[in-house]
Design a protein around this motif. Structure first.
Motif, PDB file in Angstrom:
ATOM      1  N   PHE A 102      45.412  32.148  28.865  1.00 60.08           N
ATOM      2  CA  PHE A 102      45.457  33.035  30.020  1.00 60.08           C
ATOM      3  C   PHE A 102      45.650  32.234  31.294  1.00 60.08           C
ATOM      4  CE2 PHE A 102      43.489  35.475  26.672  1.00 60.08           C
ATOM      5  CZ  PHE A 102      44.139  36.683  26.780  1.00 60.08           C
ATOM      6  N   TRP A 103      44.975  32.586  32.371  1.00 62.24           N
ATOM      7  CA  TRP A 103      45.163  31.969  33.681  1.00 62.24           C
ATOM      8  C   TRP A 103      44.515  30.597  33.791  1.00 62.24           C
ATOM      9  CZ3 TRP A 103      43.838  37.078  33.044  1.00 62.24           C
ATOM     10  CH2 TRP A 103      44.801  37.996  33.429  1.00 62.24           C
ATOM     11  N   GLY A 104      44.218  29.977  32.765  1.00 62.55           N
ATOM     12  CA  GLY A 104      43.520  28.694  32.784  1.00 62.55           C
ATOM     13  C   GLY A 104      42.779  28.560  31.477  1.00 62.55           C
ATOM     14  N   SER A 105      41.491  28.482  31.558  1.00 57.85           N
ATOM     15  CA  SER A 105      40.731  28.268  30.333  1.00 57.85           C
ATOM     16  C   SER A 105      40.093  29.537  29.793  1.00 57.85           C
ATOM     17  CB  SER A 105      39.630  27.236  30.595  1.00 57.85           C
ATOM     18  OG  SER A 105      38.750  27.723  31.591  1.00 57.85           O
ATOM     19  N   GLY A 106      40.145  30.628  30.533  1.00 56.80           N
ATOM     20  CA  GLY A 106      39.488  31.847  30.074  1.00 56.80           C
ATOM     21  C   GLY A 106      40.259  33.090  30.412  1.00 56.80           C
ATOM     22  N   LEU A 107      39.632  34.207  30.148  1.00 61.38           N
ATOM     23  CA  LEU A 107      40.272  35.497  30.375  1.00 61.38           C
ATOM     24  C   LEU A 107      40.402  35.805  31.862  1.00 61.38           C
ATOM     25  CD1 LEU A 107      41.336  38.154  29.191  1.00 61.38           C
ATOM     26  CD2 LEU A 107      38.992  38.991  29.211  1.00 61.38           C
ATOM     27  N   TRP A 108      39.362  35.548  32.626  1.00 63.20           N
ATOM     28  CA  TRP A 108      39.340  35.904  34.043  1.00 63.20           C
ATOM     29  C   TRP A 108      39.598  34.697  34.924  1.00 63.20           C
ATOM     30  CZ3 TRP A 108      39.794  40.782  34.022  1.00 63.20           C
ATOM     31  CH2 TRP A 108      39.110  41.578  33.121  1.00 63.20           C
ATOM     32  N   SER A 109      40.235  34.916  36.052  1.00 65.35           N
ATOM     33  CA  SER A 109      40.424  33.850  37.039  1.00 65.35           C
ATOM     34  C   SER A 109      39.151  33.703  37.871  1.00 65.35           C
ATOM     35  CB  SER A 109      41.612  34.179  37.943  1.00 65.35           C
ATOM     36  OG  SER A 109      41.345  35.343  38.683  1.00 65.35           O
ATOM     37  N   ASP A 110      39.101  32.666  38.696  1.00 69.93           N
ATOM     38  CA  ASP A 110      37.913  32.405  39.501  1.00 69.93           C
ATOM     39  C   ASP A 110      37.757  33.372  40.678  1.00 69.93           C
ATOM     40  OD1 ASP A 110      37.164  30.305  37.923  1.00 69.93           O
ATOM     41  OD2 ASP A 110      38.220  28.820  39.132  1.00 69.93           O
ATOM     42  N   GLY A 111      38.827  33.986  41.138  1.00 72.62           N
ATOM     43  CA  GLY A 111      38.791  34.806  42.335  1.00 72.62           C
ATOM     44  C   GLY A 111      38.076  36.131  42.170  1.00 72.62           C
ATOM     45  N   THR A 112      37.535  36.613  43.278  1.00 69.66           N
ATOM     46  CA  THR A 112      36.934  37.937  43.328  1.00 69.66           C
ATOM     47  C   THR A 112      37.296  38.576  44.654  1.00 69.66           C
ATOM     48  OG1 THR A 112      34.880  37.025  44.201  1.00 69.66           O
ATOM     49  CG2 THR A 112      34.975  37.394  41.832  1.00 69.66           C
ATOM     50  N   PHE A 113      37.226  39.877  44.721  1.00 72.18           N
ATOM     51  CA  PHE A 113      37.524  40.611  45.947  1.00 72.18           C
ATOM     52  C   PHE A 113      36.425  41.629  46.162  1.00 72.18           C
ATOM     53  CE2 PHE A 113      39.368  44.272  48.143  1.00 72.18           C
ATOM     54  CZ  PHE A 113      39.904  43.657  49.266  1.00 72.18           C
ATOM     55  N   TYR A 114      35.846  41.620  47.359  1.00 73.99           N
ATOM     56  CA  TYR A 114      34.763  42.543  47.688  1.00 73.99           C
ATOM     57  C   TYR A 114      35.133  43.325  48.932  1.00 73.99           C
ATOM     58  CZ  TYR A 114      32.378  39.045  44.899  1.00 73.99           C
ATOM     59  OH  TYR A 114      32.031  38.182  43.907  1.00 73.99           O
ATOM     60  N   SER A 115      34.864  44.602  48.891  1.00 69.72           N
ATOM     61  CA  SER A 115      35.080  45.441  50.061  1.00 69.72           C
ATOM     62  C   SER A 115      34.293  46.723  49.880  1.00 69.72           C
ATOM     63  CB  SER A 115      36.566  45.765  50.221  1.00 69.72           C
ATOM     64  OG  SER A 115      36.764  46.566  51.354  1.00 69.72           O
ATOM     65  N   SER A 116      33.882  47.288  50.985  1.00 67.91           N
ATOM     66  CA  SER A 116      33.239  48.594  50.896  1.00 67.91           C
ATOM     67  C   SER A 116      34.314  49.635  50.618  1.00 67.91           C
ATOM     68  CB  SER A 116      32.495  48.923  52.193  1.00 67.91           C
ATOM     69  OG  SER A 116      33.420  49.055  53.251  1.00 67.91           O
ATOM     70  N   VAL A 117      33.907  50.790  50.207  1.00 66.98           N
ATOM     71  CA  VAL A 117      34.865  51.837  49.858  1.00 66.98           C
ATOM     72  C   VAL A 117      35.783  52.138  51.035  1.00 66.98           C
ATOM     73  CG1 VAL A 117      35.086  54.255  49.195  1.00 66.98           C
ATOM     74  CG2 VAL A 117      33.336  52.833  48.134  1.00 66.98           C
ATOM     75  N   GLY A 118      35.241  52.184  52.229  1.00 66.54           N
ATOM     76  CA  GLY A 118      36.054  52.515  53.399  1.00 66.54           C
ATOM     77  C   GLY A 118      36.697  51.325  54.054  1.00 66.54           C
ATOM     78  N   GLY A 119      36.408  50.109  53.571  1.00 65.27           N
ATOM     79  CA  GLY A 119      36.857  48.901  54.252  1.00 65.27           C
ATOM     80  C   GLY A 119      38.232  48.410  53.868  1.00 65.27           C
TER      81      GLY A 119
END
Length: 65
Positions: free
Chosen positions: A31-48
């Motif tokens: 995949f994107w490296g050594s696992g299924l998920w990449s290191d990145g994350t995204f956080y936001s409020s519902v309205g943001g």
């Protein structure tokens, strides 16, 4: 207090274990490296974050992968 990044890591870990145990052939793929998920994350409020902002983040993230 639990940080959002810790929650995301736990969710990624649990879901990867479930996905790999359900679809055993996926373990053979790279995949994107050594696992299924990449290191990145995204956080936001519902309205943001607009739908466009999320789409742009995903498109940019895929290019880096």
């Amino acid at each position: 207090m639990i940080r959002p990044v810790e929650i995301a890591k736990t969710m990624k870990s649990i879901s990867a274990v479930h996905i790999f145990s359900t679809f055993k052939d996926l373990k053979k793929r790279r995949f994107w490296g050594s696992g299924l998920w990449s290191d990145g994350t995204f956080y936001s409020s519902v309205g943001g974050a607009s739908g466009e902002a999320v789409k742009q983040y995903i498109a940019t993230h895929k290019q880096r992968g």
